[in-house]
Motif scaffolding. Structure first.
Motif, PDB file in Angstrom:
ATOM      1  N   LEU B  62      10.860  -8.849  16.445  1.00  0.00           N
ATOM      2  CA  LEU B  62      10.893  -7.891  17.558  1.00  0.00           C
ATOM      3  C   LEU B  62      12.079  -6.943  17.427  1.00  0.00           C
ATOM      4  O   LEU B  62      11.988  -5.769  17.793  1.00  0.00           O
ATOM      5  N   SER B  73       4.795  -4.143  17.153  1.00  0.00           N
ATOM      6  CA  SER B  73       3.884  -4.213  18.308  1.00  0.00           C
ATOM      7  C   SER B  73       3.122  -5.523  18.304  1.00  0.00           C
ATOM      8  O   SER B  73       2.904  -6.139  19.343  1.00  0.00           O
ATOM      9  N   ILE B  76       4.777  -8.378  19.954  1.00  0.00           N
ATOM     10  CA  ILE B  76       4.866  -8.405  21.424  1.00  0.00           C
ATOM     11  C   ILE B  76       3.753  -9.289  21.988  1.00  0.00           C
ATOM     12  O   ILE B  76       3.923  -9.912  23.044  1.00  0.00           O
TER      13      ILE B  76
END
Lengths: 212, 260, 286
Positions: B62, B73, B76
């Motif tokens: 991250l 992404s 996430i």
């Protein structure tokens, strides 16, 4: 909605993971690697949920001084102590001189090992009290156990008359009836696992989602 | 050995004796050791999970500027799933936890399905069909030098396997012939379970041997034994714990009922 | 023999049995007897499969055991490291058990230092990964994705010994030291068949009978079960006995099993004799 989305997700992820075995295309495997990584992270998070639950259950018992609160306090202090020394140690936590390593070598190891070592004594007690040759089946089990126990140790090979043949007979038991029985169990378990897996993926089995 | 390691060696022996005191009865000294073990083992699990999984596979990704937008992404998504999983502790939003649970259960179901089918079902069944001509040529009827390999053993294996599978067929009533075959299956299972018991005994005693080796100093170098004096330490710890148990038992008096 | 004596004997306080078991373990350690033993075909096969690994190649070690299974598996683990390193074989290690890293890392460091092996170049330890079957599947699928860093926090791309290996099938073989779940069974089920891997397993005695079908079906190239298996492997790796100042722990301990097993067998026989005599006396009584 609250049930539909999880069921659809179960189906899609399940089919995708089954497809991993059959579809060799590298692009497909790129995505299965991503899903597997997410699965690892979630599995780890489930452990943390268990930790959270443990603290949630035991901390009020300590605060309210309920029964055995002293032991629960000891458990929580040990837990927090281990976490503190572990995070302080960071990537060097396994090096000599670190408190994390000391705790592992001189607290965790003897406790873990001795807990399981107790089983040696209980198996002796169980063998004396419960192991009875009441019928043919129990007698066969008993005889097989005794043959394996004698033949698996150095003493068994040195016995007069039977010392040479006993390990060979033990190997026969392991290679023939043992394999026959284990394979039957594996085949039965495999069929059960396949059936359960399909039921989960197709949404017939929904117990993991809890009650509506 | 440093001073702290010396202390550790004695603590290790003391904790071993504390746990062994359970063989006498469930007592406060054992309970203390048990709860220390619970706390420490969960702590170790959390630490290794953090450094083994969360940090490299989630947090580092991250916060890694070198990774592309897509990769960051993607990282996430598990974070969102974790938050949804923890919503279980809030009754109003606990239904959100169904989504990560569904993901995990489906992933495991998918990989287990193919794994069991291939390795447990197909491979094991294929290996259970012997080429009797080849076996006869190699080992004859019974070959002691090959631990009893031969046509007899190959047939025993196939028939034993079939009989065991027939025994596991509970959903239809079995006639007399099937019951006899089923009995042969049970006897085959008993031979296997007897062998398992023998191995289990061996395994359990091995664990106790390991502890005894430590208490007698047989797992350490002569130099370390001279510093630690493990046998003296073991004797002192045993005397301390036995002394405590005697005092504890006396305190219980007539109220004492053996738990074992 | 009187009936009540027999019944008393069968129902005796089990702490006497515990004491007997304790003596059966301590005595042979204090007064050791050394008996020789033969090598199992499965352990020989394991040794031979490691012998066949060419010098300079790299194996994957999955060290999946904890302190409870140390007496059975650590002797094998140590002997195996010696076996690999003196053949100049490199290794990349990982584990699926959270209590394994503090246990195995010191052993890796100790034994690799003896052979002058360099971390990152000749060996590395990728650490622990949770997820059980998913972790094994991920190891089969994509190792750099699964282990972006090693246990020390180094990026896998920076480790010369590991960076060229993308999947489990890229290694010469997999050696799994397995104390239970997850372990050998999961490796065989999840990735052995799919990628046609060479897997050798050292396992606890409890799991030994379960893995013999895998060995016979060719899914495992070798199998060492329990302390006798570890002792036999020690004998193969150190045929001239232990090195100076060291002990072969499993070889030393396996002879204790003689007395331990004898004790259990005597208990079983005595229990059964008492049971049958009691039953006969009760049946004969008016």
């Amino acid at each position: 909605m609250r049930s539909t989305i999880p069921l659809v997700l179960t189906f899609l992820v399940g089919i995708f993971m089954v497809g991993e075995y059959f579809i060799p295309h590298w692009r497909y495997h790129q995505w299965t690697a991503v899903l597997l990584e997410w699965g690892l992270i979630l599995a780890a998070a489930a452990f943390l949920l268990g930790l959270f639950n443990l603290v949630q259950v035991n901390l009020p018992k300590v605060m309210n001084k309920e029964e055995d609160w002293g032991y629960k306090l000891v458990m929580l202090v040990s837990l927090v102590g281990t976490l503190v020394v572990g995070f302080m140690g960071n990537t060097d936590r396994l090096s000599d001189g670190q408190a994390y390593k000391w705790l592992f070598d001189f607290v965790f190891v003897p406790l873990n090992a001795t807990m399981f070592a107790l089983l040696a004594f209980y198996i002796a007690s169980a063998a004396f009290r419960a192991f009875r040759a009441r019928n043919l089946e129990a007698t066969v089990l008993l005889v097989a156990a005794i043959i394996v126990m004698i033949a698996r140790v150095p003493m068994g090979e040195d016995l007069p008359l039977i010392g040479e043949k006993l390990p060979q007979f033990m190997n026969w038991i392991m290679d023939v009836p043992n394999i026959a029985a284990r394979r039957a169990i594996f085949i039965g378990a495999a069929l059960g696992a396949v059936a359960t897996g399909l039921r989960v993926i197709l949404g017939i089995e929904r117990s993991h989602l809890g009650a509506d | 050995m440093s001073g702290i390691e010396l202390v550790g060696a004695w603590v290790s022996i003391f904790l071993t004796v504390c746990v062994l005191s359970f063989l006498y009865d469930d007592n406060p000294v054992y309970k203390l050791a048990e709860h220390v073990f619970l706390g420490v083992s969960i702590g170790y699990g959390v630490i290794e999970i953090y450094f083994g999984v969360f940090k490299p596979n989630l947090l580092d990704k991250l916060m890694n500027d070198e990774l592309g937008m897509l990769q960051r992404s993607l990282s996430i998504v598990p974070l969102i799933l974790i938050i949804m999983l923890f919503s279980k502790v809030v009754p109003k939003y606990s239904w959100l936890a169904r989504i990560p649970i569904a993901f995990i259960v489906a992933a495991y179901a998918g990989v287990k399905l193919t794994g069991e089918l291939n390795a447990n079902l197909m491979t094991q069944v294929a290996q259970s069909i012997p080429n009797l001509a080849e076996v006869w040529e190699k080992h004859g009827f019974w070959d002691w030098s090959a631990d009893g390999a031969g046509v007899f053993s190959s047939l025993f294996l196939v028939l034993g396997l079939a009989a065991c599978l027939l025994h596991f067929y509970f959903s239809a009533p079995q006639n007399k012939a099937m019951q006899q075959i089923s009995r042969f299956g049970v006897l085959t299972l008993m031979l296997s379970f007897g062998a398992s018991f023998g191995y289990t005994v061996m395994g359990r005693i091995s664990l106790a041997i390991g502890r005894a080796q430590e208490m007698l100093g047989l797992d350490r170098s002569a130099e370390q034994v001279a510093q630690i004096h493990p046998r003296t330490a073991s004797l002192i710890c045993i005397l301390l714990v036995v002394g405590y148990l005697v005092a504890w038992r006396r305190k219980q008096g007539d109220d004492y009922t053996p738990g074992n | 023999m009187k009936l009540d004596t027999l019944i008393k004997f069968q129902n005796m306080d089990r702490r006497w049995i515990f004491l007997g078991m304790g003596i059966a373990i301590l005595l042979p350690l204090l007064f050791p007897i050394t008996l020789s033993f033969n090598i199992d075909e499965r352990v020989q096969s394991l040794y031979d499969s490691v012998e066949e690994v060419p010098a300079g190649s790299t194996v994957f070690i999955s060290a999946d055991f904890d302190p409870a299974s140390r007496p059975e598996l650590e002797p094998f683990f140590r002997a195996n490291l010696h076996h690999l390193l003196r053949k100049d074989v490199k290794f990349v290690a990982a584990t699926l058990w959270p209590s394994s890293p503090p246990l195995v890392m010191p052993i890796f460091e100790e034994i690799t230092a003896e052979y002058g092996k360099e971390y990152g170049k000749d060996w590395c330890f990728l650490g622990f990964k949770d997820g059980k079957e998913l972790a094994i599947k991920a190891i089969g699928e994509n190792i750099p994705e699964t282990f972006p860093t090693d246990i020390k926090g180094n990026k896998i791309a920076d480790l010369a010994v590991a960076r060229s290996f993308k999947q489990a099938k890229d290694f010469a073989m997999i050696i799994n030291v397995s104390a239970g779940f997850p372990g050998t069974r999961e490796y065989v089920l999840q990735i052995q068949g799919q990628y046609d891997l060479k897997i050798a397993s050292a396992t606890t005695a409890v799991s030994g009978p379960d893995y013999i079908p895998f060995y016979k079906a060719g899914q495992l190239t070798g199998l060492s079960a329990g302390m006798p298996g570890s002792a036999q492997y020690e004998q193969l790796v150190f045929p001239d006995g232990p090195r100076e100042g060291e002990r072969l722990m499993a070889t030393q301990a396996v002879n204790v099993l003689n007395v331990g097993h004898l004790f259990i067998i005597v208990l079983i026989l005595l229990g059964n004799i008492a049971f049958f005599v009691t039953r006969r006396v009760e049946e004969a009584a008016p």
